[in-house]
Design an enzyme around this catalytic site. Structure first.
Site, PDB file in Angstrom:
ATOM      1  N   HIS A  98       1.260  18.532 -15.878  1.00  0.00           N
ATOM      2  CA  HIS A  98      -0.230  18.094 -15.810  1.00  0.00           C
ATOM      3  C   HIS A  98      -0.931  19.448 -15.995  1.00  0.00           C
ATOM      4  O   HIS A  98      -2.165  18.981 -16.230  1.00  0.00           O
ATOM      5  CB  HIS A  98      -0.518  17.434 -14.445  1.00  0.00           C
ATOM      6  CG  HIS A  98      -0.017  15.883 -14.322  1.00  0.00           C
ATOM      7  ND1 HIS A  98      -0.808  14.537 -14.116  1.00  0.00           N
ATOM      8  CD2 HIS A  98       1.169  15.270 -14.835  1.00  0.00           C
ATOM      9  CE1 HIS A  98       0.019  13.636 -14.324  1.00  0.00           C
ATOM     10  NE2 HIS A  98       1.175  14.038 -14.829  1.00  0.00           N
ATOM     11  N   HIS A 266      10.499  11.132 -17.749  1.00  0.00           N
ATOM     12  CA  HIS A 266      10.813  10.164 -16.724  1.00  0.00           C
ATOM     13  C   HIS A 266      12.098   9.969 -16.355  1.00  0.00           C
ATOM     14  O   HIS A 266      12.794   9.051 -15.582  1.00  0.00           O
ATOM     15  CB  HIS A 266      10.232   8.712 -17.301  1.00  0.00           C
ATOM     16  CG  HIS A 266       8.770   8.800 -17.343  1.00  0.00           C
ATOM     17  ND1 HIS A 266       7.966   7.676 -18.085  1.00  0.00           N
ATOM     18  CD2 HIS A 266       7.502   9.611 -16.988  1.00  0.00           C
ATOM     19  CE1 HIS A 266       6.747   7.924 -18.075  1.00  0.00           C
ATOM     20  NE2 HIS A 266       6.385   9.057 -17.185  1.00  0.00           N
TER      21      HIS A 266
END
Length: 728
Positions: A98, A266
């Site tokens: 992020h 993920h």
């Protein structure tokens, strides 16, 4: 009336003077030109001082000890913020992701290269929930190594080490990112006034992702990429796939890199949504002092472990969320999926049927097994035929998938670090990558006599001062300090696509390049065209200064190489094409943004201060470098002479200024009524804006002609050398 007032209970300071609650100049005059973007990283905000040299500090860093400490941290669960399954690999992969993921290719802004995640608005974006916890977990390590490691480097290294601990063979890592000490509050993240507002306003048509407003890349205010629940929170994997493709392309990723990053991102970690968002404490920037910069705590539960709330989606993607494996593919393609709601009320996909032993265990109690989940973006990889095909290839060759992800992760975390010459450390990959904009090193030297001889030949070539200056400027002006791309080094102005850009005036450019190539061929010893282009512009500036009565030598540092076509990713250079250049008084077409705001944007990307921008404008005008030779703003009868005439005549009250069309003004002699000159808004803003006028008046003074020339030369050299990292 008795005017005497009791001082009892009166506040001794002006209300709002030291907080954001007070009215600012921007509040009173919202349409005024805001120059703050040019000074947002003033040295006064830096506690380390102007003499601090991060590259020198890095030489003292024990890299192996740092990496060892990070590896230990990954499995040392802290009671105040326990690790899921006793491992922080998912946490630090997300914090690093992020940080880097805010990068956008269009203007190079965002990304992890400056440690900007520590400040608002990024530290409080809804998509960055609980990244504050990751940075606090890193604090003991930052404290230990101090100035030898920047926050920017540490955050991204933590994510890389997280993947290594999970079992991935990493591609490499480079240090060299310097921290900022003040938020980049003037970066445009969108026009919305509320977090996660519907994305329709960012698009001409939300069903056509390529109509998203430039320079934006994320689909909603406060998100890094796309909404995990679907377009505007409505699940539809095919629509989400289209948004994913556009968003990742705007972040410099192709389809294979996008699929690899989605799957690999993920493969470890989980989503958190076991609670209600409305029960969370304020974000870090809003929270009161007792929170000490920590936000989003669950006030109705323990807030940690299984009570953690982040995205609102709840669950892990794989059965082994702390291990690098093929579990994401096995889970996604091994089951049918149906829409469900998380405990927080968010849309998520869950398997229609799954054996209990294939489920991930609870983060706190391994005797409890819970259903895995997929986001709409995960489902997009399955339903979109292109992404599906890539995933099938990955499933057939796990080693290829791991290698693709490792390289894509390296690109994600290094895209805004700039060319490889800025990379520092023992783990820098030897391979030159096309997105690093490689430039060959030169193996020649030029003596002072060589430089003098070249200048003489250039000035005798028949090319005008304006032609030489404009060509050097066009070569250098592509530089942007946001991601350290562009600039004169490499002489890519002679290659596609730059040689054909409208703003580079291809006919004039080819005329100048042909002459310079002839000089290069006849010189008798090696000299790159990149060096020759810059030297030619500098020689022209020297001559123009001498014609103004100021003898000055323009500093020149040879050492630029000439890139080739196979070193140039032409498609990724399209975003560097100028659509405006206030310094040459040109704008490609009408935009909703004013031309003076466009000038500020370009100046900030080039690393210029407001005084530098001002002196360059004045010099470029009198040097007659306007696009297509227009006379707008050329307030002088001595074209090609580096005089301060632009400022003298701009500030002369003998003239009147009258609108004469779209972005056109007449400068009229008050006595005769005759039109003396024409101008654009970019010209006149230096007389109308109070701050810029103050600078203009300095250069208009009778005693500052020499100062004007010296300051112009200094700013000129700064632009020419902006991408010479070997000189810094």
């Amino acid at each position: 009336m008795d005017n005497k007032q009791s001082s009892a209970g009166k506040c001794p300071v002006m209300h709002g003077a030291m907080t954001s609650s007070g009215q600012t100049n921007s509040d009173w005059w919202p349409n005024a030109l805001n120059l703050d973007i040019l000074h947002q990283h003033d040295s006064k905000t830096n506690p380390l001082g102007e003499d601090f040299d991060y590259a020198e500090e890095l030489k003292q860093l024990d890299v192996e000890a740092l990496k060892s400490d990070l590896r230990t941290l990954m499995t040392e669960s802290q009671a105040w913020w326990p690790a899921d399954w006793g491992s922080y690999v998912g946490m630090f992969a997300r914090v690093a992701w992020h940080s880097a993921g805010s990068y956008r290719l269009s203007d190079g802004r965002g990304g992890g290269g400056a440690g900007n995640q520590r400040f608002a608005p990024l530290n409080s974006w809804p998509d960055n929930v609980n990244t504050d916890k990751g940075r606090r977990l890193l604090w003991p390590i930052k404290k230990k190594y101090g100035n030898k490691i920047s926050w920017a480097d540490l955050i991204l290294l933590s994510g890389t080490i997280a993947y290594e601990v999970a079992g991935l063979k990493i591609y490499g890592f480079a240090f060299g990112r310097k921290d900022i000490w003040h938020p980049e509050k003037d970066t445009y993240w969108g026009a919305e006034k509320e977090w996660l507002a519907p994305s329709d306003g960012r698009y001409g048509d939300v069903d056509k992702p390529d109509t998203m407003e430039n320079p934006l890349a994320a689909v909603q205010m406060g998100l890094i990429y796309v909404n995990p629940e679907g377009v505007n929170g409505q699940p539809d994997p095919l629509k989400t796939a289209a948004q994913v493709r556009e968003t990742f392309a705007r972040m410099a990723m192709d389809d294979e890199e996008t699929a690899a990053l989605t799957a690999g991102g993920h493969t470890i970690g989980k989503c958190h949504g076991n609670g209600r968002a409305e029960d969370l404490s304020p974000d870090p920037e809003t929270a009161d002092v007792e929170y000490q910069g920590i936000g989003w705590m669950n006030t109705k539960g323990r807030s940690i472990g299984r009570d953690t709330v982040v995205s609102g989606i709840e669950g892990a993607w794989t059965a082994n969320p702390t291990q690098w494996d093929m579990g994401w593919f096995e889970m996604l393609f091994g089951h049918d999926w149906e829409l469900k709601k998380s405990p927080a009320g968010a849309w998520q996909w869950e398997p229609v049927d799954i054996n209990e032993e294939d489920m991930p265990v609870d983060v706190e109690d391994s005797s409890i097994r819970l259903k895995p989940i997929m986001t709409d973006a995960d489902m997009a990889m399955k339903v979109d035929p292109i992404y599906n095909g890539i995933c099938q290839k990955f499933m057939q060759d796990p080693e290829y998938f791991s290698a693709c992800f490792a390289r894509a992760w390296f690109k994600l975390t290094h895209r805004d670090l700039g060319p490889k010459s800025r990379y520092i450390g023992p783990d820098v990959p030897a391979e030159d990558l096309i997105w690093q904009d490689p430039i060959p090193a030169v193996d020649y030297t030029l003596s002072d006599a060589d430089i003098t001889a070249l200048k003489t030949t250039i000035l005798a070539s028949g090319l005008s001062v304006a032609e030489l200056v404009a060509t050097a400027w066009d070569s250098a002006r592509t530089y942007r300090g946001s991601d350290y791309r562009g600039g004169a080094n490499g002489a890519r102005i002679r290659l596609a696509p730059q040689k054909d850009w409208e703003g580079n005036e291809p006919d004039r450019l080819q005329k100048v390049l042909s002459v310079l190539e002839g000089i290069q061929a006849g010189f008798g010893k090696p000299v790159s065209l990149a060096d020759l282009i810059v030297l030619a512009g500098s020689a022209a500036v020297e001559k123009a200064a001498q014609d103004a009565g100021v003898d000055i030598s323009v500093p020149f540092a040879p050492g630029r190489g000439d890139a080739t076509d196979d070193m140039t990713d032409a498609a990724s250079f399209d975003v560097l094409e100028p659509i405006h250049d206030g310094f040459r008084n040109w704008v490609k077409k009408d935009y909703t943004v004013s031309v003076e705001e466009l000038l500020l944007d370009r100046s900030q990307l080039m690393g210029l201060t407001a005084p530098e921008m001002t002196v360059l404008i004045g010099g470029m005008r009198v040097l007659d470098t306007n696009y297509a030779g227009t006379s707008h703003g050329v307030f002088t009868d001595r074209k090609g002479v580096l005089s301060n005439d632009f400022f003298v005549n701009l500030t002369d009250m003998a003239y009147n200024w009258k609108p004469a069309g779209k972005n056109l003004y007449h400068i009229v002699d008050r006595k005769t009524g005759d039109v003396k000159w024409t101008a654009t808004r970019v010209d006149l803003v230096f007389g109308s804006n109070s701050i810029l006028r103050a600078y203009a008046e300095v250069y208009a003074q009778d005693d500052n002609q020499q100062k004007f020339v010296k300051d112009f030369v200094k700013a000129w050299v700064k632009v020419m050398n902006a991408d010479r990292y070997d000189l810094k």
